[in-house]
Design an enzyme around this catalytic site. Structure first.
Site, PDB file in Angstrom:
ATOM      1  N   HIS A  72       1.012  -1.131   0.116  1.00 24.76           N
ATOM      2  CA  HIS A  72       0.061  -0.026  -0.110  1.00 24.76           C
ATOM      3  C   HIS A  72       0.839   1.442   0.056  1.00 24.76           C
ATOM      4  O   HIS A  72       1.318   1.793   1.118  1.00 24.76           O
ATOM      5  CB  HIS A  72      -0.980   0.058   1.191  1.00 24.76           C
ATOM      6  CG  HIS A  72      -2.199   0.866   0.826  1.00 24.76           C
ATOM      7  ND1 HIS A  72      -3.402   0.460   0.268  1.00 24.76           N
ATOM      8  CD2 HIS A  72      -2.172   2.342   1.146  1.00 24.76           C
ATOM      9  CE1 HIS A  72      -4.133   1.612   0.059  1.00 24.76           C
ATOM     10  NE2 HIS A  72      -3.469   2.509   0.491  1.00 24.76           N
ATOM     11  N   ASP A  76       0.640   5.294  -1.468  1.00 26.18           N
ATOM     12  CA  ASP A  76      -0.541   6.300  -2.164  1.00 26.18           C
ATOM     13  C   ASP A  76       0.069   7.370  -3.273  1.00 26.18           C
ATOM     14  O   ASP A  76      -0.234   8.365  -3.413  1.00 26.18           O
ATOM     15  CB  ASP A  76      -1.007   6.966  -1.134  1.00 26.18           C
ATOM     16  CG  ASP A  76      -2.432   6.271  -0.523  1.00 26.18           C
ATOM     17  OD1 ASP A  76      -3.331   6.049  -0.986  1.00 26.18           O
ATOM     18  OD2 ASP A  76      -2.186   5.746   0.536  1.00 26.18           O
ATOM     19  N   GLU A  93      -8.499   1.519  -3.764  1.00 24.95           N
ATOM     20  CA  GLU A  93      -8.816   1.572  -2.266  1.00 24.95           C
ATOM     21  C   GLU A  93     -10.062   2.346  -2.196  1.00 24.95           C
ATOM     22  O   GLU A  93     -10.291   3.500  -1.956  1.00 24.95           O
ATOM     23  CB  GLU A  93      -7.712   2.552  -1.562  1.00 24.95           C
ATOM     24  CG  GLU A  93      -7.739   2.321  -0.081  1.00 24.95           C
ATOM     25  CD  GLU A  93      -6.686   3.133   0.380  1.00 24.95           C
ATOM     26  OE1 GLU A  93      -6.181   4.138   0.017  1.00 24.95           O
ATOM     27  OE2 GLU A  93      -6.681   3.113   1.735  1.00 24.95           O
ATOM     28  N   HIS A 126     -13.583   2.606   1.970  1.00 22.97           N
ATOM     29  CA  HIS A 126     -12.580   3.377   2.614  1.00 22.97           C
ATOM     30  C   HIS A 126     -13.246   3.994   3.858  1.00 22.97           C
ATOM     31  O   HIS A 126     -13.669   2.925   4.523  1.00 22.97           O
ATOM     32  CB  HIS A 126     -12.216   4.766   1.419  1.00 22.97           C
ATOM     33  CG  HIS A 126     -10.720   5.403   2.166  1.00 22.97           C
ATOM     34  ND1 HIS A 126     -10.780   6.734   2.682  1.00 22.97           N
ATOM     35  CD2 HIS A 126      -9.755   4.892   2.271  1.00 22.97           C
ATOM     36  CE1 HIS A 126      -9.709   6.824   3.200  1.00 22.97           C
ATOM     37  NE2 HIS A 126      -8.793   5.813   3.032  1.00 22.97           N
ATOM     38  N   HIS A 129      -9.787  -1.271   6.147  1.00 19.77           N
ATOM     39  CA  HIS A 129     -10.701  -0.043   6.180  1.00 19.77           C
ATOM     40  C   HIS A 129     -12.126  -0.684   6.361  1.00 19.77           C
ATOM     41  O   HIS A 129     -13.280   0.502   6.608  1.00 19.77           O
ATOM     42  CB  HIS A 129     -10.647   0.733   5.060  1.00 19.77           C
ATOM     43  CG  HIS A 129      -9.784   1.586   4.939  1.00 19.77           C
ATOM     44  ND1 HIS A 129      -9.603   2.871   5.695  1.00 19.77           N
ATOM     45  CD2 HIS A 129      -8.514   1.787   4.123  1.00 19.77           C
ATOM     46  CE1 HIS A 129      -8.555   3.417   5.539  1.00 19.77           C
ATOM     47  NE2 HIS A 129      -7.683   2.946   4.588  1.00 19.77           N
ATOM     48  N   HIS A 177      -3.101  -3.058   4.402  1.00 24.08           N
ATOM     49  CA  HIS A 177      -2.476  -2.072   5.473  1.00 24.08           C
ATOM     50  C   HIS A 177      -3.157  -2.000   6.802  1.00 24.08           C
ATOM     51  O   HIS A 177      -4.006  -1.052   7.003  1.00 24.08           O
ATOM     52  CB  HIS A 177      -2.133  -0.798   4.874  1.00 24.08           C
ATOM     53  CG  HIS A 177      -3.303  -0.045   4.218  1.00 24.08           C
ATOM     54  ND1 HIS A 177      -4.340  -0.266   3.590  1.00 24.08           N
ATOM     55  CD2 HIS A 177      -3.716   1.235   4.589  1.00 24.08           C
ATOM     56  CE1 HIS A 177      -5.367   0.467   3.206  1.00 24.08           C
ATOM     57  NE2 HIS A 177      -4.835   1.536   3.809  1.00 24.08           N
ATOM     58  N   ASP A 234       1.619   2.306   3.652  1.00 25.10           N
ATOM     59  CA  ASP A 234       0.703   3.477   3.527  1.00 25.10           C
ATOM     60  C   ASP A 234       1.458   4.761   3.398  1.00 25.10           C
ATOM     61  O   ASP A 234       0.980   5.690   3.629  1.00 25.10           O
ATOM     62  CB  ASP A 234      -0.257   3.515   4.837  1.00 25.10           C
ATOM     63  CG  ASP A 234      -1.596   4.252   4.535  1.00 25.10           C
ATOM     64  OD1 ASP A 234      -1.616   4.499   3.279  1.00 25.10           O
ATOM     65  OD2 ASP A 234      -2.403   4.403   5.312  1.00 25.10           O
TER      66      ASP A 234
HETATM   67 ZN   LIG Z   1      -5.933   3.365   3.544  1.00 25.50          ZN
END
Ligand SMILES: [Zn+2]
Length: 398
Positions: A31, A33, A138, A165, A212, A233, A305
């Site tokens: 993960h 971003d 995600e 999410h 999540h 994550h 993350d």
């Molecule tokens: Zn996240």
């Protein structure tokens, strides 16, 4: 101001062994971003893809990934959830998610990166000295309430979809971002459409990511899925009491034993999910060890993350730091074989098993389920229909 650096656990003497192991076997972070940062910094996605070859804002860029000996990277396609519970409101979510898939595909064209979807692709990219590059979406809100979109994501090579999410959606209930959310689905788990989504993800070979989601969504998804699940994550709630982390009864559903789901849990570096009091690399290692004790060492991995969090923990500040975590696990007595699994071997096994399930289900009929709140289907452009079809509808509706 940077926090003071404290004496380490004696892991320095394992550093060379860690670097050697990481040169021979890929560490895959499930993960990152980076697309979020690219979208914020660059209006032009082609420029963005080129610029990460040099120093770039955030936790991740090519020089730091090289220094940290990263082998593979899941880039997250992410958009914030819109407030409210009317999931049929018009939005740009699918367009913006598609633009991020394009962004990741543009990155894959760059010399340091190579598309990957399974273990074979991963090893091929790794041997060629490239970062095996995966697409993760995600949040189910980017499915536009539609299993048709899921099937298209599958064709585009999306490897996992996180069911939610921080907001609920038409498919599933979320853990929220801290305070509990009012439930919208029965039992605060999956909707009927969400149950169809799980089956369709199995059939199309997309990994079900349960980071999540609400506890009940985790339980129901694990029970329903014919394939191993992923937490891309997440950490252990017993060590850090946050709804984003995994409760023990769910950890008890994951493992190699008969009747358990053969999934994998990738531990996250975000301070809020590690433990706000004194968040450190050692505490991330504690989460890995706790989950390994509950589920087995074949069921853990790493999902930083990076670029999606304000604060990583002390000792894991950016993509240069993976070797320190690997050294720490060596200092704690993990064998090379166990660490190869932790770095990516466990995940590669899961991806292959998800693909085997896809092969078994490939002749199964696709799901025709449609979100019950949709009022736009069937399409009603009567004036544009040929007369024969209009006559058919008029007869039928008599
Ligand atoms: Zn996240």
């Amino acid at each position: 101001m940077a926090p003071p650096t404290r004496p380490r656990s004696g892991r320095e003497k394992y550093r060379q062994r860690a670097l050697d192991l990481m040169s021979a076997h890929p560490l895959i972070d499930t993960h990152v971003d980076l697309p979020l940062i690219l979208r914020a910094v660059n209006r032009n996605p082609v420029e963005g893809a080129e610029q990460i070859a040099g120093p770039y804002p955030g936790h991740v860029d090519v020089p730091r990934m090289r220094q940290g000996k990263l082998g593979g990277i899941f880039m997250a396609v992410w958009l914030p959830c819109r407030p409210g519970t009317d999931y049929c409101l018009p939005s740009d979510d699918v367009r913006d998610a598609l633009e991020q898939v394009d962004q990741i595909q543009l990155i894959m064209r760059e010399k340091d990166f190579q598309y990957a979807r399974n273990s074979e692709d991963t090893l091929k990219a790794f041997k060629a000295g490239k970062f095996a590059t995966f697409i993760g979406v995600e949040g189910g809100h980017m499915l536009g309430n539609s299993l048709s979109i899921l099937r298209i994501w599958a064709q585009l090579g999306v490897r996992y979809i996180t069911l939610t999410h921080t907001g609920h959606n038409a498919f599933a209930s979320s853990a929220g971002s801290g305070d509990p959310l009012d439930p919208v689905h029965p039992g605060n788990g999956l909707s009927e459409l969400g149950k169809e989504l799980i089956k369709e993800m199995n059939r199309t070979g997309i990994m079900i990511d349960l980071s999540h989601v609400s506890d009940e969504t985790m339980r129901q998804s694990i029970q329903l899925s014919k394939a191993p699940v992923l937490f891309s994550h997440s950490n252990a709630r017993t060590l850090c009491d946050h709804p984003r982390n995994i409760p023990d009864d769910v950890l008890d559903m994951i493992g190699s034993e008969e009747g358990k789901n053969n999934g994998v849990i990738h531990c996250v570096f975000c301070d809020k999910f590690v433990g706000l009091e004194d968040p450190t690399l050692e505490k991330v290692a504690d989460h890995i060890e706790y989950i390994a004790k509950k589920c087995g060492k074949a069921h853990v991995g790493i999902g930083s993350d990076f670029d999606g969090i304000d604060y990583s923990v002390e000792g894991l500040e950016d993509a240069t730091k993976y070797p320190d975590l690997i050294s720490e696990m060596m200092a704690r007595g993990w064998t090379d074989e166990e660490i190869i699994g932790l770095m990516g071997g466990n995940l590669m096994g899961v991806m292959d098993e998800v693909d085997r399930v896809q092969q078994q289900l490939k002749d199964q009929k696709p799901s025709g389920a449609v979100y019950d709140q949709r009022t736009d289907l069937p399409g009603i452009w009567l004036e544009n229909l040929p007369q024969l079809a209009r006559t058919h509808l008029e007869e039928r509706n008599k």
